[in-house]
Design a protein around this motif. Structure first.
Motif, PDB file in Angstrom:
ATOM      1  N   LEU A 104      47.655  75.092  24.888  1.00  0.00           N
ATOM      2  CA  LEU A 104      47.965  75.435  23.674  1.00  0.00           C
ATOM      3  C   LEU A 104      48.158  74.028  22.997  1.00  0.00           C
ATOM      4  CD1 LEU A 104      49.794  77.631  21.911  1.00  0.00           C
ATOM      5  CD2 LEU A 104      49.317  75.968  20.585  1.00  0.00           C
ATOM      6  N   PHE A 105      47.094  73.533  21.957  1.00  0.00           N
ATOM      7  CA  PHE A 105      47.292  71.556  22.121  1.00  0.00           C
ATOM      8  C   PHE A 105      46.954  72.257  19.935  1.00  0.00           C
ATOM      9  CE2 PHE A 105      45.661  68.070  20.843  1.00  0.00           C
ATOM     10  CZ  PHE A 105      46.012  66.791  21.739  1.00  0.00           C
TER      11      PHE A 105
ATOM     12  N   LEU B 109      40.822  79.041  19.782  1.00  0.00           N
ATOM     13  CA  LEU B 109      41.239  79.857  18.289  1.00  0.00           C
ATOM     14  C   LEU B 109      41.491  78.249  18.075  1.00  0.00           C
ATOM     15  CD1 LEU B 109      42.510  82.179  16.877  1.00  0.00           C
ATOM     16  CD2 LEU B 109      43.681  82.526  17.830  1.00  0.00           C
ATOM     17  N   PHE B 110      40.993  78.410  16.327  1.00  0.00           N
ATOM     18  CA  PHE B 110      40.954  77.018  16.448  1.00  0.00           C
ATOM     19  C   PHE B 110      42.266  77.771  14.618  1.00  0.00           C
ATOM     20  CE2 PHE B 110      37.522  75.236  17.007  1.00  0.00           C
ATOM     21  CZ  PHE B 110      37.904  73.917  18.014  1.00  0.00           C
ATOM     22  N   LEU B 111      43.396  77.352  15.150  1.00  0.00           N
ATOM     23  CA  LEU B 111      44.289  77.439  13.127  1.00  0.00           C
ATOM     24  C   LEU B 111      44.743  76.249  12.973  1.00  0.00           C
ATOM     25  CD1 LEU B 111      46.649  79.708  16.180  1.00  0.00           C
ATOM     26  CD2 LEU B 111      45.733  80.836  14.860  1.00  0.00           C
TER      27      LEU B 111
ATOM     28  N   LEU C  10      45.606  73.835  17.753  1.00  0.00           N
ATOM     29  CA  LEU C  10      46.181  74.403  16.394  1.00  0.00           C
ATOM     30  C   LEU C  10      47.006  72.634  15.494  1.00  0.00           C
ATOM     31  CD1 LEU C  10      49.295  76.313  14.785  1.00  0.00           C
ATOM     32  CD2 LEU C  10      50.261  74.948  16.622  1.00  0.00           C
ATOM     33  N   THR C  11      47.018  73.101  14.437  1.00  0.00           N
ATOM     34  CA  THR C  11      47.360  71.805  13.328  1.00  0.00           C
ATOM     35  C   THR C  11      48.408  72.483  11.932  1.00  0.00           C
ATOM     36  OG1 THR C  11      46.023  72.727  11.197  1.00  0.00           O
ATOM     37  CG2 THR C  11      44.764  71.401  12.979  1.00  0.00           C
TER      38      THR C  11
ATOM     39  N   ALA D 201      49.313  66.348  19.626  1.00  0.00           N
ATOM     40  CA  ALA D 201      48.968  64.311  19.690  1.00  0.00           C
ATOM     41  C   ALA D 201      49.226  64.019  18.263  1.00  0.00           C
ATOM     42  CB  ALA D 201      47.274  65.011  19.561  1.00  0.00           C
ATOM     43  N   PHE D 202      49.954  62.925  17.619  1.00  0.00           N
ATOM     44  CA  PHE D 202      50.130  62.268  16.841  1.00  0.00           C
ATOM     45  C   PHE D 202      48.913  62.330  15.949  1.00  0.00           C
ATOM     46  CE2 PHE D 202      55.018  62.293  18.035  1.00  0.00           C
ATOM     47  CZ  PHE D 202      55.269  62.646  17.826  1.00  0.00           C
ATOM     48  N   LEU D 203      48.658  62.256  14.894  1.00  0.00           N
ATOM     49  CA  LEU D 203      47.600  62.174  14.072  1.00  0.00           C
ATOM     50  C   LEU D 203      48.155  60.878  12.586  1.00  0.00           C
ATOM     51  CD1 LEU D 203      44.433  62.358  14.344  1.00  0.00           C
ATOM     52  CD2 LEU D 203      44.734  63.737  12.955  1.00  0.00           C
ATOM     53  N   ASP D 204      47.313  59.790  12.895  1.00  0.00           N
ATOM     54  CA  ASP D 204      47.792  59.241  11.411  1.00  0.00           C
ATOM     55  C   ASP D 204      47.141  58.744  11.098  1.00  0.00           C
ATOM     56  OD1 ASP D 204      49.580  58.472   9.144  1.00  0.00           O
ATOM     57  OD2 ASP D 204      50.143  56.380  10.522  1.00  0.00           O
ATOM     58  N   LYS D 205      47.130  58.882   9.514  1.00  0.00           N
ATOM     59  CA  LYS D 205      45.530  58.572   8.799  1.00  0.00           C
ATOM     60  C   LYS D 205      44.679  58.287   9.482  1.00  0.00           C
ATOM     61  CE  LYS D 205      48.230  54.407   6.697  1.00  0.00           C
ATOM     62  NZ  LYS D 205      48.997  53.110   6.937  1.00  0.00           N
ATOM     63  N   GLY D 206      43.877  59.721  10.331  1.00  0.00           N
ATOM     64  CA  GLY D 206      42.784  59.182  11.043  1.00  0.00           C
ATOM     65  C   GLY D 206      42.673  58.544  12.717  1.00  0.00           C
ATOM     66  N   SER D 207      43.509  58.759  12.807  1.00  0.00           N
ATOM     67  CA  SER D 207      43.363  58.153  14.364  1.00  0.00           C
ATOM     68  C   SER D 207      44.642  58.880  15.719  1.00  0.00           C
ATOM     69  CB  SER D 207      44.247  56.815  14.107  1.00  0.00           C
ATOM     70  OG  SER D 207      43.432  55.992  14.278  1.00  0.00           O
ATOM     71  N   ILE D 208      44.062  58.906  16.351  1.00  0.00           N
ATOM     72  CA  ILE D 208      45.522  59.566  17.022  1.00  0.00           C
ATOM     73  C   ILE D 208      46.314  58.450  18.142  1.00  0.00           C
ATOM     74  CG2 ILE D 208      45.674  60.859  19.591  1.00  0.00           C
ATOM     75  CD1 ILE D 208      43.521  62.820  19.459  1.00  0.00           C
TER      76      ILE D 208
END
Lengths: 245, 278
Positions: B29-30, B154-156, B187-188, B203-210
């Motif tokens: 579960l990501f 499954l994409f949530l 999951l987002t 994963a921390f995502l900021d301005k399109g970058s991990i």
């Protein structure tokens, strides 16, 4: 491919079935008004090529109804796309662009055929009976295919539901009045005839009228309707690709 | 399994995703955590075939999503952020349409619909029109629908957005249950507690970058265990401590007002990106 197209079609038919009791009265309104205003009020004074004006008018109304109702699938697509986000549900499924367009076009054609049945019943009530031969149904099939295909393409290109209304105002309404629905093409000035000849509804009205009077429609009109329909269908498939991103 | 390699995506001169690399294992579960506009939904849209891939590669169980193949779309189920159910149709009709879109045979489809409605505790709502369902039930129906064709992934996308705390917890329990049945879940969210509670890795995502990928525990442990929030003029200053005693000693040594709490993922996000998630 066929299975996916029928899945898309099935969805539209379920929605159509839910709304049918509301749609049938709405399909009656315009033809009924035209029959009363033009058919009753004006029609008694006019005969065209040995036919009463009511007999002339009814096939035109059938052509017009098949056009408007086939084209109305664009509104359904737009509501599903912009308000309900259903387009995504379909696009995330293993449904090809061709199958999607085929399903929606089939739904538009179904709407058109149901609306025509309503017009035929109204005509019958007004004492007009037409020859419902295979040529008549072929002309309707080609006309509804053409306008449903155009509808899907336009529904994919517009950016909002308001844009869709503009397309109806600029494309469908003028065609309804100029495409040989109410008046014989020959009554227009020559320059206007040259323009009107290129409107698909002109060929649909001519073909449906010929078939209704028991004569074989012009092969040119049927070919123009068929070829234009295939072109619109192909463009619609390309438009779905564009609409995705 | 999900594999993303050097994924880039640009919308009208705005780079939505920048060189994203990621692997999600089977059954994991990501969670993608980031503020609005970070690129979370764009990633899901690309992986589910809703948006074209810019450059790079993305594979679902080995199937390339770039060519929008039937097989890649069969691998996944999608629960989008906004409700996309046919409101005028019944629960059963909505599920039937989905089953037909995924070419399921009628006996298999109907059996699976009954099974899933029981699974999401909506067995008694089969004939209810969607417009008469509550927000929480609509979300559960969307999850059931996404699972109908038995996807392995499954994409949530923000599955609990707009729901109250009690309903959110019910959805979380359902998501956990789905994972326990072996489904990989991507999951987002921008809810910190959602990622903390549900995710194996974040994963921390900021301005399109991990920015970073790790377990929630490891990310929080980078900061310590306890956080002291201290309102300093117009700004909130937060101090981090490994044990509670140290934190209490700090409070005792200063006359200011502090709020003591456990470190959360927001602290880790703030420390790594300089901004808050929500």
């Amino acid at each position: 491919m066929i299975q996916s197209a029928f899945a898309v079609y099935y969805r539209e038919i379920l929605i159509l079935r839910r709304r049918l009791t509301r749609l049938i009265p709405s399909w009656c309104v315009s033809p009924l008004l035209y029959l009363i205003a033009f058919g009753f009020a004006m029609g008694k004074l006019v005969t065209l090529d040995g036919h009463t004006y009511m007999e002339f008018l009814l096939p035109g109304l059938i052509a017009m109804s098949s056009m408007t109702q086939a084209f109305a699938i664009s509104s359904e697509i737009n509501i599903a796309r912009f308000y309900w986000n259903i387009f995504e549900e379909i696009q995330a499924a293993p449904v090809s662009d061709f199958s999607y367009v085929a399903g929606e076009v089939l739904a538009g054609m179904t709407r058109a055929f149901l609306a025509i049945l309503v017009v035929l019943i109204l005509g019958f009530l007004f004492g007009v009976t037409l020859s419902l031969n295979p040529w008549f149904w072929l002309a309707i099939l080609l006309n509804s295919f053409l306008f449903a295909s155009l509808a899907v393409g336009i529904a994919m290109l517009v950016k909002s539901h308001a844009d869709q209304s503009l397309m109806t105002s600029f494309v469908i309404t003028p065609m309804a009045f100029l495409g040989g629905t109410f008046f014989p093409l020959e009554n227009f000035p020559a320059w206007a005839q040259n323009i009107i000849y290129f409107l698909p509804l002109t060929h649909a009205a001519t073909a449906i009228r010929s078939a209704s009077f028991g004569t074989r429609p012009s092969g040119i009109s049927l070919t123009i309707l068929g070829v234009t329909g295939i072109v619109f269908f192909s463009i619609s498939v390309l438009c779905v690709k564009k609409a995705k991103d | 399994m999900i594999r993303i390699q050097n994924l880039n995506k640009t919308y009208k001169n705005v780079q939505a995703l920048k060189n994203v690399n990621l692997e999600v294992s089977k059954g994991e579960l990501f969670a993608f955590l980031g503020p609005n506009g970070a690129g979370k939904t764009t990633t899901i849209r690309i992986l589910t075939g809703l948006a074209k891939l810019g450059s790079g590669a993305a594979l679902l169980n080995g199937f390339d999503v770039g060519n929008r193949s039937v097989e890649s779309r069969r691998q996944c189920g999608l629960v989008p952020q906004s409700i996309n159910l046919d409101r005028e149709l019944s629960v059963f009709e909505n599920l039937t349409i989905h089953g037909k879109l995924f070419r399921m045979d009628k006996p298999e489809r109907n059996a699976r619909i009954d099974e899933l409605l029981d699974y999401v505790e909506m067995g008694d709502r089969k004939e209810t029109l969607v417009k008469n369902l509550s927000g929480g039930l609509k979300r559960r129906l969307m999850i059931a629908r996404a699972l109908l064709h038995s996807p392995s992934i499954l994409f949530l996308d923000e599955p609990t957005v707009g729901l109250d705390a009690a309903i959110r917890r019910k959805i979380w329990a359902l998501i956990k249950k789905i994972q326990q049945h072996g489904t990989t879940i991507f999951l987002t969210t921008h809810y910190i507690e959602e990622a903390e509670f549900l995710a194996d890795r974040v994963a921390f995502l900021d301005k399109g970058s991990i920015v970073v990928v790790d377990t929630p525990e490891a990310l929080m442990n980078r900061m310590g265990t306890w956080a002291l929030d201290h309102l300093k003029e117009d700004d909130m200053e937060t101090l981090y401590f490994n044990d509670r005693k140290e934190a209490n000693e700090h409070i005792a040594a200063h006359k200011d007002s502090f709020t003591l709490r456990r470190v959360n993922l927001e602290d880790a996000f703030l420390s790594l990106t300089g901004k808050k998630v929500s």
